[in-house]
Design an enzyme around this catalytic site. Structure first.
Site, PDB file in Angstrom:
ATOM      1  N   HIS A  82      10.146   3.701 -10.626  1.00 30.89           N
ATOM      2  CA  HIS A  82      11.523   4.135 -11.286  1.00 30.89           C
ATOM      3  C   HIS A  82      11.762   5.452 -10.952  1.00 30.89           C
ATOM      4  CE1 HIS A  82       8.797   5.898 -14.402  1.00 30.89           C
ATOM      5  NE2 HIS A  82       9.842   6.727 -14.894  1.00 30.89           N
ATOM      6  N   HIS A 114      13.381   9.574 -11.427  1.00 33.05           N
ATOM      7  CA  HIS A 114      13.587  10.533 -12.302  1.00 33.05           C
ATOM      8  C   HIS A 114      14.996  11.751 -11.431  1.00 33.05           C
ATOM      9  CE1 HIS A 114       9.538  11.136 -14.418  1.00 33.05           C
ATOM     10  NE2 HIS A 114      10.137   9.918 -14.647  1.00 33.05           N
ATOM     11  N   ASP A 135       6.249   7.517 -20.098  1.00 31.34           N
ATOM     12  CA  ASP A 135       5.610   6.922 -18.752  1.00 31.34           C
ATOM     13  C   ASP A 135       4.126   6.793 -18.627  1.00 31.34           C
ATOM     14  OD1 ASP A 135       8.131   6.953 -17.577  1.00 31.34           O
ATOM     15  OD2 ASP A 135       8.084   8.841 -16.687  1.00 31.34           O
ATOM     16  N   CYS A 156     -12.615  -6.110   3.420  1.00 31.17           N
ATOM     17  CA  CYS A 156     -12.642  -7.338   2.910  1.00 31.17           C
ATOM     18  C   CYS A 156     -14.139  -7.781   2.171  1.00 31.17           C
ATOM     19  CB  CYS A 156     -12.675  -8.164   4.269  1.00 31.17           C
ATOM     20  SG  CYS A 156     -13.573  -8.173   5.473  1.00 31.17           S
ATOM     21  N   HIS A 214     -14.518 -10.856   9.681  1.00 35.45           N
ATOM     22  CA  HIS A 214     -13.651 -10.901   8.406  1.00 35.45           C
ATOM     23  C   HIS A 214     -14.259 -11.991   7.593  1.00 35.45           C
ATOM     24  CE1 HIS A 214     -10.265 -10.764   5.686  1.00 35.45           C
ATOM     25  NE2 HIS A 214     -10.137 -12.062   6.138  1.00 35.45           N
ATOM     26  N   HIS A 241      -8.690 -13.230   0.057  1.00 35.86           N
ATOM     27  CA  HIS A 241      -9.241 -12.171   1.190  1.00 35.86           C
ATOM     28  C   HIS A 241      -8.199 -10.934   1.293  1.00 35.86           C
ATOM     29  CE1 HIS A 241      -6.832 -13.959   4.715  1.00 35.86           C
ATOM     30  NE2 HIS A 241      -6.157 -13.890   3.817  1.00 35.86           N
TER      31      HIS A 241
END
Ligand code: ZN
Length: 235
Positions: free
Chosen positions: A71, A73, A84, A130, A195, A207
């Site tokens: 948001h 200001h 907030d 990962c 990976h 992942h």
């Protein structure tokens, strides 16, 4: 990745300018790990307040994972108001606030309170990567604390083979077919398995790829072709 997140910020700034002097509200959502900004309607009748339209929230949730609530200001700093701070804590989501003063945007970003969610993480090598996701999954879902390993950025191009060298030390053994919660090793953009992903029932991977947000996605052909090992935890 950074570019895509910067594009989200730029889109949110443009939205904030268009809504001025009212607060603009939107969501950063990610589908298949790729983030984008979705402008939403502000239902608040007051100027310095926002209420995200629930229909917009529901529609965004259908399109992807919600990464952050954004948001603006208008004519103020992006420092969170007391309201907030409380709303951020209660939401358990990341909040980004853009302050717009004299056409200049500044950002204040708050990560989700509590533990990092498994999906929607930004990749930071060696810190949020990962293997971090695999460790967090094992701790959260199975109460298992896996060893951590120091890892240099880009180790897979420097002759390193961290997954193969260490999986036995971490308590894993190779298997032929994965079961829920097992690890899939893949060689992606590298000759060595660089990976690691979690395989989940329904043939889904959880992942975190380099340059993407962490996500769940179908274990498709592109991943199968690059798979080198399935590992199951024996302790
Ligand atoms: Zn605010």
């Amino acid at each position: 990745m950074t570019e895509l997140l910067n594009k989200c910020r730029a889109d949110a700034e443009a939205h904030a300018l268009a809504e001025h002097p009212r607060e603009a509200v939107g969501l950063v959502i990610a589908s298949r790990g790729k983030p984008r900004y979705v402008p939403c309607r502000n239902q608040s009748e007051e100027l310095d307040h926002f209420i995200l339209h629930p229909e917009d929230y529901a529609a965004a949730e259908d399109e992807g994972d919600i990464v952050a609530v954004v948001h603006s200001h208008p004519d103020a700093s992006p420092e969170p108001s007391l309201h907030d701070i409380a709303s951020h804590a209660a939401s358990r989501m990341a909040w980004w606030i853009v302050g717009l003063r004299d056409g200049v945007a500044t950002w204040h970003e708050m990560s989700a309170a509590g533990e990092m969610p498994l999906e929607g993480r930004v990749f930071v090598h060696g810190a949020i990567d990962c293997y971090t996701l695999i460790r967090d999954y094992y701790r959260q879902a199975r109460g298992i604390h896996l060893l951590d390993f120091y890892r240099q950025d880009d180790w897979w191009h420097k002759g390193g083979n961290l997954y193969l060298e260490n999986f036995e030390k971490a308590g894993f053994v190779a298997t032929y077919t994965p079961r829920n919660g097992d690890v899939v090793l893949m060689a992606i953009g590298s000759p060595t398995p660089c990976h690691g992903a979690i395989w989940l029932d329904g043939d889904v991977l959880l992942h975190h790829l380099y340059g993407r947000l962490s996500c769940r996605e179908v274990y498709g052909a592109a991943y199968r072709e690059r798979t080198t090992h399935f590992l199951t935890y024996r302790g």
